[in-house]
Scaffold this motif. Structure first.
Motif, PDB file in Angstrom:
ATOM      1  N   TYR A   1       0.761  -1.208   0.039  1.00  0.00           N
ATOM      2  CA  TYR A   1       0.080  -0.157   0.040  1.00  0.00           C
ATOM      3  C   TYR A   1       0.934   1.394  -0.009  1.00  0.00           C
ATOM      4  N   VAL A   2       0.389   2.235  -0.584  1.00  0.00           N
ATOM      5  CA  VAL A   2       1.264   3.567  -0.833  1.00  0.00           C
ATOM      6  C   VAL A   2       0.083   4.637  -0.913  1.00  0.00           C
ATOM      7  N   ILE A   3       0.403   5.724  -0.230  1.00  0.00           N
ATOM      8  CA  ILE A   3      -0.498   6.967  -0.315  1.00  0.00           C
ATOM      9  C   ILE A   3       0.283   8.141  -1.228  1.00  0.00           C
TER      10      ILE A   3
ATOM     11  N   SER B   1      -5.929  16.543  -2.316  1.00  0.00           N
ATOM     12  CA  SER B   1      -6.033  15.225  -2.971  1.00  0.00           C
ATOM     13  C   SER B   1      -5.413  14.195  -2.683  1.00  0.00           C
ATOM     14  N   PHE B   2      -5.726  13.067  -1.790  1.00  0.00           N
ATOM     15  CA  PHE B   2      -4.890  11.999  -1.454  1.00  0.00           C
ATOM     16  C   PHE B   2      -5.349  10.545  -1.906  1.00  0.00           C
TER      17      PHE B   2
ATOM     18  N   GLU C   1      -9.914   7.405  -1.741  1.00  0.00           N
ATOM     19  CA  GLU C   1      -9.340   8.621  -1.931  1.00  0.00           C
ATOM     20  C   GLU C   1      -9.897   9.501  -0.956  1.00  0.00           C
ATOM     21  N   TYR C   2      -9.101  10.713  -0.595  1.00  0.00           N
ATOM     22  CA  TYR C   2      -9.524  11.648  -0.007  1.00  0.00           C
ATOM     23  C   TYR C   2      -9.624  13.112  -0.688  1.00  0.00           C
ATOM     24  N   TYR C   3     -10.819  13.808  -0.694  1.00  0.00           N
ATOM     25  CA  TYR C   3     -10.625  14.946  -1.709  1.00  0.00           C
ATOM     26  C   TYR C   3     -11.330  16.258  -0.772  1.00  0.00           C
TER      27      TYR C   3
ATOM     28  N   ASP D   1     -14.274   2.549  -8.488  1.00  0.00           N
ATOM     29  CA  ASP D   1     -15.732   3.392  -9.016  1.00  0.00           C
ATOM     30  C   ASP D   1     -15.972   4.181  -7.892  1.00  0.00           C
ATOM     31  N   SER D   2     -15.561   3.759  -6.581  1.00  0.00           N
ATOM     32  CA  SER D   2     -15.855   4.732  -5.568  1.00  0.00           C
ATOM     33  C   SER D   2     -14.961   6.132  -5.318  1.00  0.00           C
ATOM     34  N   CYS D   3     -13.953   6.154  -6.367  1.00  0.00           N
ATOM     35  CA  CYS D   3     -12.871   7.252  -6.178  1.00  0.00           C
ATOM     36  C   CYS D   3     -13.575   8.190  -7.214  1.00  0.00           C
TER      37      CYS D   3
END
Length: 415
Positions: free
Chosen positions: A248-250, A261-262, A277-279, A358-360
């Motif tokens: 895993y990488v962010i 945006s992460f 994702e975090y936006y 598809d959740s991003c």
């Protein structure tokens, strides 16, 4: 290793300086497709010319960085020269090579022209000739300073590059004015490299699309236009549901006024997947968040997973320090070369190495809106709808690129 076969254009690149019809020429320019065999034939020709024409003189070999120059030019060149009877003595700590043939020795200094400050590195030296590899990637100030150093009688200029935007200064000032500059201009295609198989040619054709296909496969100086990633489509690049990942990488694009945006990326079945994702847009939400609040969102995105590294926008100094201060994640500064990063993303999308959940929804929205700025004189995307695009670019440059890019060559050789 020995050269087995050269095309007529490669031969001319190596020995143009010895031909009577080119005696009045001061320079040679080779541009064109990737893997077209121009780099090694030109670097060999540069050393041949220097060794025949001078003794005890000083020359410069320049790349975007000294590291890339050594990797793409110097290492294979020295191997070839040794086979041809030259003696090469490299002083790595002082960035020069002494090359000797039949009792004649010349010194070749290595320089990197990565930014505007690089021009100062080459100031003051007197040169009998200069070789500039991937000259279109260097700032004009560095190139012109290098050319100004060539003040010895009989000095010549050697330029090599892949095409860029037709508004690029090197195209307008040198290629379009080659005759005026007394420069021999040779344009290469993949057909000018006899060692390149049809299978390899087809592979490079699959790697690129749009302006990058025009430049790197067809060898044309073409302007970028339209959507940046036309090869992206939901059928092949979007997945649904949960997946089990090995790593895993962010990646993070950080903003205060602009959105942050992460992206959480997981490696599974030979591909990287954007899982979550975090936006956050302060304009949309009506309130800004602090570094600590963004860090809390980062921890929530990680959700207890073992994160290999967090790749962050290099300009986000305070947020990088915030992450380091907490000591939970290893943080690295992202490579922020925009056009090179976009080209890398194009390549991995073409090869279906990148998948998006598809959740991003924010990155999926930006894919359809991220466009080239057609009014600019160079390659610049419009600075809108680009925050998830930026964090994806940081991720690809760090995790899916060997950084060699287009800086190596192919020639027919035997070992």
């Amino acid at each position: 290793m020995k050269i087995k076969r050269l095309s007529d254009k490669q031969k001319l690149t190596m020995n143009w300086w010895s031909k009577p019809e080119y005696q009045g020429y001061d320079a040679i320019i080779c541009d064109g497709a990737v893997r077209s065999g121009k780099t090694l034939s030109m670097s060999l020709g540069f050393v041949f010319w220097a060794s025949v024409s001078f003794n005890g003189s000083t020359f410069a070999m320049c790349g975007k960085t000294v590291t890339s120059l050594r990797r793409n030019v110097v290492t294979p060149l020295m191997s070839m020269l040794s086979e041809l009877g030259f003696t090469c003595c490299e002083k790595v700590s002082r960035s020069y090579i002494d090359i000797t043939l039949l009792g004649r020795t010349n010194r070749f200094y290595l320089f990197g022209g990565k930014d505007e400050g690089s021009a100062s590195l080459i100031q003051g030296i007197t040169l009998s000739g200069v070789f500039l590899d991937e000259v279109a990637l260097m700032p004009r100030s560095f190139v012109e300073q290098a050319l100004a150093r060539c003040s010895v009688n009989g000095s010549k200029l050697w330029f090599n590059c892949n095409p860029d935007n037709p508004a690029h200064w090197f195209y307008t000032e040198w290629i379009r004015k080659a005759e005026q500059k007394r420069a021999l201009y040779l344009h290469f295609t993949m057909e000018d490299n006899p060692s390149l198989s049809q299978k390899l040619k087809n592979r490079y054709k699959r790697l690129y699309s749009g302006a990058f296909y025009e430049r790197f496969v067809l060898g044309r100086w073409t302007a970028s236009e339209g959507i940046v990633y036309p090869m992206f489509n939901r059928e092949s690049h979007v997945f649904s549901g949960d997946i089990s990942c090995e790593r895993y990488v962010i990646s993070c694009d950080y903003g205060t006024v602009n959105p942050s945006s992460f992206g959480l990326w997981g490696y599974s079945n030979g591909k990287w997947h954007r899982i979550r994702e975090y936006y956050y847009s302060s304009r949309r939400e009506g309130i800004s968040r602090t570094d600590e609040e963004h860090y809390s969102a980062l921890k929530k995105l990680a959700d207890g997973l073992s994160i290999e590294k967090v790749i962050v926008d290099p300009s986000a100094s305070s947020f990088i320090e915030c992450i380091r201060r907490h000591g939970k994640f290893r943080v690295v500064k992202a490579d922020n070369d925009v056009v090179t990063g976009i080209r890398r993303v194009c390549a991995v999308l073409k090869q279906n190495q990148l998948m998006i959940s598809d959740s991003c929804t924010d990155i999926l929205r930006e894919f359809s809106l991220y466009r080239w700025n057609e009014k600019s004189a160079g390659d610049f995307p419009v600075k809108e709808n680009d925050h998830a695009m930026d964090d994806m670019r940081y991720f690809v440059s760090e995790m899916l690129s060997d950084k060699s890019d287009d800086g190596f060559f192919a020639l027919s050789v035997s070992r």
